[in-house]
Design a protein around this motif. Structure first.
Motif, PDB file in Angstrom:
ATOM      1  N   UNK A   1       1.022  -0.881   0.116  1.00 46.20           N
ATOM      2  CA  UNK A   1      -0.196  -0.299   0.290  1.00 46.20           C
ATOM      3  C   UNK A   1       0.782   1.377   0.101  1.00 46.20           C
ATOM      4  N   UNK A   2       2.393   1.316  -0.823  1.00 45.30           N
ATOM      5  CA  UNK A   2       2.858   2.110  -0.693  1.00 45.30           C
ATOM      6  C   UNK A   2       3.074   2.909   0.348  1.00 45.30           C
ATOM      7  N   UNK A   3       3.023   2.150   1.790  1.00 52.97           N
ATOM      8  CA  UNK A   3       3.808   2.562   2.615  1.00 52.97           C
ATOM      9  C   UNK A   3       4.820   3.451   3.692  1.00 52.97           C
ATOM     10  N   UNK A   4       5.496   3.708   4.550  1.00 51.98           N
ATOM     11  CA  UNK A   4       6.545   3.466   4.853  1.00 51.98           C
ATOM     12  C   UNK A   4       7.452   2.939   5.152  1.00 51.98           C
ATOM     13  N   UNK A   5       6.819   1.444   5.477  1.00 47.54           N
ATOM     14  CA  UNK A   5       7.472   0.361   6.420  1.00 47.54           C
ATOM     15  C   UNK A   5       6.843  -1.027   6.168  1.00 47.54           C
ATOM     16  N   UNK A   6       7.241  -1.676   6.709  1.00 45.45           N
ATOM     17  CA  UNK A   6       6.677  -3.205   6.581  1.00 45.45           C
ATOM     18  C   UNK A   6       6.691  -3.855   8.154  1.00 45.45           C
ATOM     19  N   UNK A   7       6.493  -4.828   8.345  1.00 42.15           N
ATOM     20  CA  UNK A   7       6.886  -5.336  10.194  1.00 42.15           C
ATOM     21  C   UNK A   7       7.056  -6.543   9.988  1.00 42.15           C
ATOM     22  N   UNK A   8       8.471  -7.635   9.625  1.00 40.07           N
ATOM     23  CA  UNK A   8       8.502  -8.788   9.740  1.00 40.07           C
ATOM     24  C   UNK A   8       8.046 -10.056  10.955  1.00 40.07           C
ATOM     25  N   UNK A   9       7.135 -10.835  10.122  1.00 35.77           N
ATOM     26  CA  UNK A   9       6.779 -11.793  11.855  1.00 35.77           C
ATOM     27  C   UNK A   9       6.544 -12.907  10.693  1.00 35.77           C
TER      28      UNK A   9
END
Length: 490
Positions: free
Chosen positions: A53-61
């Motif tokens: 979604x063209x966000x600023x970061x993702x989260x590793x899970x």
């Protein structure tokens, strides 16, 4: 060293998913053995190219499930017979699989760590056959949960401190997606779930009261509310939109609060609105509840919510205390794919590593070669992250020594940092196939995730047009990449 399962049950360890792989992993591995290179040590990186979604970061899970999978790798005789029936595999390869024992080294980010395009988030080093055969499960495990944790965190941030409940089980794309999606949503910041099995196995609070069918099965809405209040006087939350929220639902709820709970000395917990104009209905409901003497009764909203709808509701002054979010969270409906990839980056040659690169006319698909480390630099005064710094495995970052950061996509943009702390992002998980990493409890992962996101500047956390967080290459790694590109006959 024996490390126990982190959940209350051991079914995750008993479930053998070894054959969940793409067929080409088998054909390639068969070829490695036939060509006598099955023991050549290779290094593979998992990374991704684009933030959902063209966000600023993702989260590793998803690390816990990847660990359980890697601990439980073996081929059964039934697997061997099935592969033999394909009539494409050498008998020596089938015998290799019969005696398969995982012997790779694995490094990974901690679960809950913010991550960015281009950096290695999982590194697998070991015999080429083994490192190749785990490709599919590395990707699907990390891709899925990272996607849902990222989406959940966007929704949680939009709620601005109000609780977010994960309500997506019935809309998930499988029962595994429901369970592990709910797990990832909790990492991303949801405070509870409708998924009971997650409560049983991971101590994530399961919540829920009634559906519209409860109200419909009684002759009147009042009778439905009355019966429920008598059954659950200590946790009475009523669904008020089955017929007409303002004209009947809230008035009948207040009547039951007065006539059933008040004489018992009990206070109601909440009402839930699941349809209609939630901004308007919540404001009307809040006024009615306050005037009736129930300012402490919460208002819960559900019904196809996401971060944008929640943000707009709050801008419009909706009187909502918490949100139940289902399908758009559990499927990451706006962008339902996390495009993580798994690429060969180096081959071991004695005590050194020969870097490997994939070249493409699409610049973003050119890989960063070599066996690498990944650091995150923090400002020691503010605690905020400065940038990520990817180096060759042989390099070290020495505190106090200046480091020149430059944008790999615009090398003239340079910044020298001297006052920083450096954290090695890649934790050792397996050494020669033996687990050396103690998995934290899920609640600890959630707490860690929240703290790590807090270390990002607000500009990075914008939903639209966020500031780009930089993942920089060391000069040595950059030179290696450019040298390989210059030598390519393309």
């Amino acid at each position: 060293m024996t490390i126990q399962s982190n959940s209350k049950t051991d079914w995750k360890l008993e479930r053998n998913l070894t054959m969940l792989m793409d067929f080409y992993e088998l054909t390639m591995s068969n070829g490695y053995l036939v060509n006598g290179i099955q023991d050549r040590v290779a290094v593979f990186d998992m990374f991704f190219r684009k933030i959902p979604e063209n966000g600023g970061f993702a989260i590793f899970a998803g690390l816990e499930q990847l660990v359980y999978y890697l601990q439980n790798l073996y081929f059964t005789e039934e697997d061997i017979e099935f592969l033999r029936s394909k009539n494409v595999f050498d008998e020596r390869f089938l015998d290799y699989l019969r005696h398969f024992e995982f012997q790779c080294d694995v490094w990974a980010f901690k679960e809950g760590t913010p991550m960015f395009p281009g950096e290695p988030i999982v590194v697998v080093r070991g015999p080429i056959i083994q490192a190749q055969l785990v490709e599919t499960m590395v990707l699907l495990t990390i891709n899925h949960q990272s996607l849902i944790a990222t989406k959940a965190n966007r929704i949680v941030r939009a709620a601005e401190g109000r609780g977010v409940m994960e309500f997506g089980s019935r809309r998930a794309q499988s029962y595994d997606a429901a369970i592990y999606g709910a797990r990832a949503a909790y990492i991303g910041g949801c405070n509870s779930t409708a998924c009971v099995i997650l409560d049983r196995d991971y101590d994530v609070p399961s919540v829920g009261t009634m559906a519209h069918s409860w109200v419909q099965i009684f002759d009147t809405e009042y009778e439905a509310f009355e019966s429920y209040a008598k059954l659950y006087p200590d946790n009475c939350t009523l669904l008020v939109d089955t017929y007409n929220t303002v004209k009947s639902g809230v008035p009948n709820a207040i009547k039951v609060f007065d006539e059933v709970l008040k004489p018992m000395g009990k206070r109601p917990k909440a009402i839930r609105i699941d349809s209609g104009d939630i901004a308007y209905l919540s404001k009307k409901s809040r006024k009615m509840l306050d005037e009736a003497g129930y300012p402490d009764v919460k208002i819960i909203a559900s019904n196809s919510l996401d971060e944008y709808i929640i943000r707009d509701l709050l801008i419009q002054g909706a009187k909502v205390d918490s949100f139940g979010v289902g399908e758009k969270l559990i499927t990451s409906k706006a962008e339902p794919v996390m495009g993580g990839v798994y690429k060969l980056v180096a081959l071991q040659d004695g005590d050194t590593y020969v870097p490997k690169i994939k070249v493409s006319e699409t610049v973003e698909k050119i890989t960063n070669p070599g066996f690498k480390k990944a650091y995150r630099f923090f400002n020691p005064e503010t605690g905020k992250a400065i940038a990520d710094y990817v180096t060759d495995y042989s390099e070290t970052v020495t505190p106090g020594e200046p480091v020149v950061l430059f944008d790999p996509n615009a090398v003239w943009k340079k910044k020298t940092v001297t006052d920083f702390t450096a954290v090695n992002l890649l934790e050792p998980i397996f050494v020669k196939g033996k687990r050396v990493y103690k998995l934290p409890k899920l609640a600890e992962v959630q707490t860690y995730c929240a703290a790590q996101i807090d270390s990002l500047w607000d500009e990075v956390k914008r939903f639209e047009h966020p500031h780009r967080y930089y993942v920089d290459l060391s000069q040595k790694l950059w030179d290696t990449k450019q040298d390989l590109l210059m030598k390519m006959d393309v």
